[in-house]
Motif scaffolding. Structure first.
Motif, short mmCIF file in Angstrom:
data_model
loop_
_atom_site.label_atom_id
_atom_site.label_comp_id
_atom_site.label_asym_id
_atom_site.label_seq_id
_atom_site.Cartn_x
_atom_site.Cartn_y
_atom_site.Cartn_z
N GLU A 18 0.73 -1.15 0.15
CA GLU A 18 -0.02 -0.20 -0.07
C GLU A 18 0.88 1.32 -0.06
N GLN A 20 3.27 1.79 -2.38
CA GLN A 20 3.98 1.62 -3.33
C GLN A 20 3.83 1.91 -4.41
N THR A 21 4.78 2.70 -5.21
CA THR A 21 4.55 2.79 -6.79
C THR A 21 4.76 1.75 -7.49
N THR A 80 -0.17 4.06 -7.81
CA THR A 80 -0.11 3.02 -6.57
C THR A 80 -1.76 2.51 -6.66
#
Length: 353
Positions: A18, A20-21, A80
């Protein structure tokens, strides 16, 4: 919370934490996605979402237009996940790509040395081993400087605990000014890597031409030393370009390697030698030295180019005029932070680069 992302057409499946790209998750799990700027302004990392919900993040309206967002396109460097995803990316899988996962490291400065009036050599001792392919780069966090700065690795992959960097001072550049003027032996720096699709295609046994300008010789140095260490028998040519003799750094090393290995050939070029240089070698630009050496016929070779954009474009033109084409030309362009998004444009001479 984490989400599962399926990447087509390769079928790779990665976990996305969650917040994080998508790009960061892929690189850290050894899955390469095309990218350039890394902060939502160039559009190189654009992918298609086939299923699932996303947050576009800070993608610029120029790099990702509203109509593209409506069509389900996202920028992997900003996007994301809000659910499990299936995406489609323009991935050109190269059999020579090792896919080492990106990791974080703490580095201790072990040596800082002037290589030329404008280029410093920086040696870093890592807290643990790093796996990389010769030609790849790391992202360095510099104290007091926003964001990261990318530097090619000049050392051999077999030396897993130590990284060598060649850093050219950029006037008014905060990152390189710090590294040139404030960095001291014993300092610690955070870095991540490896990154990049610039590496030797070892499965193709054609002779190799390396063309580097300025600190762009760093990647070719790593690639050449890796090949020589492995006992590779192909003919290897290094064309090094500089303005004058004082800027022709590490040329004694390359001369020594040429004396030790019959299949390694070193051709330096100075485009503006000083009178007291007493220069007896090639005078002109580095791509002109390559043209002269090969009588303007490059077919049957692999070419690897590393340096500033004007050098890259001139070298590509020379190689293509000499009957070497896109499939056999690989490159890494050096941009400064000042180049920004404009510096991330693809070469007009290539469809894919």
């Amino acid at each position: 919370m984490s989400y599962e992302v399926t990447i087509e057409p390769t079928g790779d499946v990665i976990e996305l934490d969650e917040g994080q790209t998508l790009l960061d998750a892929a690189l850290r799990q050894g899955v390469w996605l095309p990218f350039a700027c890394g902060h939502g302004t160039c559009g190189t990392c654009k992918v298609q979402v086939l299923d699932g919900d996303v947050d576009h993040g800070e993608a610029s309206g120029f790099a990702l237009m509203d109509i593209e967002r409506d069509e389900g396109k996202v920028l992997a460097c900003c996007c994301t996940a809000e659910s499990d995803l299936t995406i489609e990316a323009d991935i050109d899988v190269d059999p020579d790509f090792a896919g080492h996962p990106v990791q974080d490291f703490v580095a201790t400065v072990s040596e800082v040395r002037n290589l030329s009036p404008t280029i410093k050599g920086i040696w870093l001792s890592l807290d643990r081993d790093i796996e990389f392919q010769a030609g790849q780069y790391i992202n360095l966090h510099i104290p007091g400087v926003e964001g990261v700065r990318a530097f090619s690795i000049a050392s051999k992959p077999s030396d897993k605990r130590n990284i060598e960097l060649h850093v050219r001072h950029v006037p008014d550049g905060k990152g390189t000014t710090y590294l040139h003027q404030q960095l001291q032996v014993g300092d610690t720096l955070d870095l991540s890597g490896p990154y990049g699709q610039f590496f030797t295609r070892k499965s193709d046994d054609q002779d190799a031409i390396f063309i580097g300008g300025g600190s762009g010789v760093s990647s070719p140095q790593s690639m050449i030393m890796d090949l020589l260490e492995e006992g590779d028998s192909r003919q290897i040519y290094l064309f090094q370009g500089a303005r004058n003799l004082s800027e022709l750094y590490n040329h004694e090393l390359y001369q020594q390697l040429a004396g030790q290995h019959d299949n390694f050939h070193y051709i330096p070029a100075l485009n503006a030698p000083e009178a007291d240089d007493n220069w007896q070698g090639f005078t002109g630009y580095v791509h002109e030295a390559a043209k002269e050496h090969f009588s303007e016929r490059f077919s049957g070779h692999k070419a690897y180019l590393c340096g500033p954009p004007p050098m890259i474009d001139s070298a590509i033109s020379a190689l293509m005029q000499g009957r070497l084409f896109e499939r056999d030309i690989h490159m890494e362009q050096f941009f400064t932070a000042a180049d920004g998004a404009e510096g991330q444009n693809r070469s007009a001479l290539f469809k894919r680069i």
